[in-house]
Each structure stands twice: as C-alpha cells, then as structure tokens.
Design an enzyme around this catalytic site. Structure first.
Site, short mmCIF file in Angstrom:
data_model
loop_
_atom_site.label_atom_id
_atom_site.label_comp_id
_atom_site.label_asym_id
_atom_site.label_seq_id
_atom_site.Cartn_x
_atom_site.Cartn_y
_atom_site.Cartn_z
N CYS A 107 7.67 2.72 5.52
CA CYS A 107 8.35 3.47 4.36
C CYS A 107 9.09 2.44 3.61
O CYS A 107 9.27 1.32 4.02
CB CYS A 107 9.14 4.62 4.93
SG CYS A 107 10.73 3.95 5.80
N CYS A 139 12.01 0.83 5.50
CA CYS A 139 11.30 -0.38 6.53
C CYS A 139 11.06 -1.67 5.82
O CYS A 139 11.27 -2.74 6.28
CB CYS A 139 10.02 0.39 7.31
SG CYS A 139 10.45 1.76 8.15
#
Length: 80
Positions: A13, A16
C-alpha cells in the site's frame, strides 16, 4: 563490512511504499550498503511476529511496526 538487510513488511500500500522510500533515503544519507526487500506475503510477515503493517526489519530484527517512520528516525537504527 557486509550489506545491511532491510525488509519492508506490508501489502504494498501507499504507506508501505513510503516506508520503503524512507528506508532507501536513510541508507543513501548515511552512504551505507544495504539490500532493501519488500515482503508482501502475509504468512512471511506473520512468521516475523508482525501483525500490524507497515513494518520494517533491519538484519532480521523488527524495528518498527504499525506506522511509517521518517528517514531521520531510521538513520540511528542503521548505525547500531
């Protein structure tokens, strides 16, 4: 000196990806040699004892989980 191994643990995501970018920036700021891996497999993440992502390990030790830390916060962790 051996290369530092950094693992970013998470689904890939936006948070991340930001943590991965911050880790790479911290490595570059310190002129270190490091391998940065992104682990997205939930089973592999759980094997590392992480239930909250994004998370980061340095040389196998979990140093952050559940939030994005800045390059300035990562740098001292790399110098240990």
């Amino acid at each position: 000196m051996n290369a530092i191994e950094i693992e970013i643990l998470g689904s890939g995501c936006k948070k991340c990806q930001q943590l991965e970018a911050n880790a790479k920036e911290a490595v570059a700021n310190l002129n270190l040699t490091a391998v940065v891996l992104h682990i997205t497999d939930p089973i592999e993440i759980a094997k590392r004892g992480v239930m909250s992502t994004p998370a980061m390990t340095i040389n196998g030790k979990v140093v952050s989980k559940g939030h994005v830390i800045s390059p300035e916060q990562i740098q001292p962790l790399l110098q240990r």
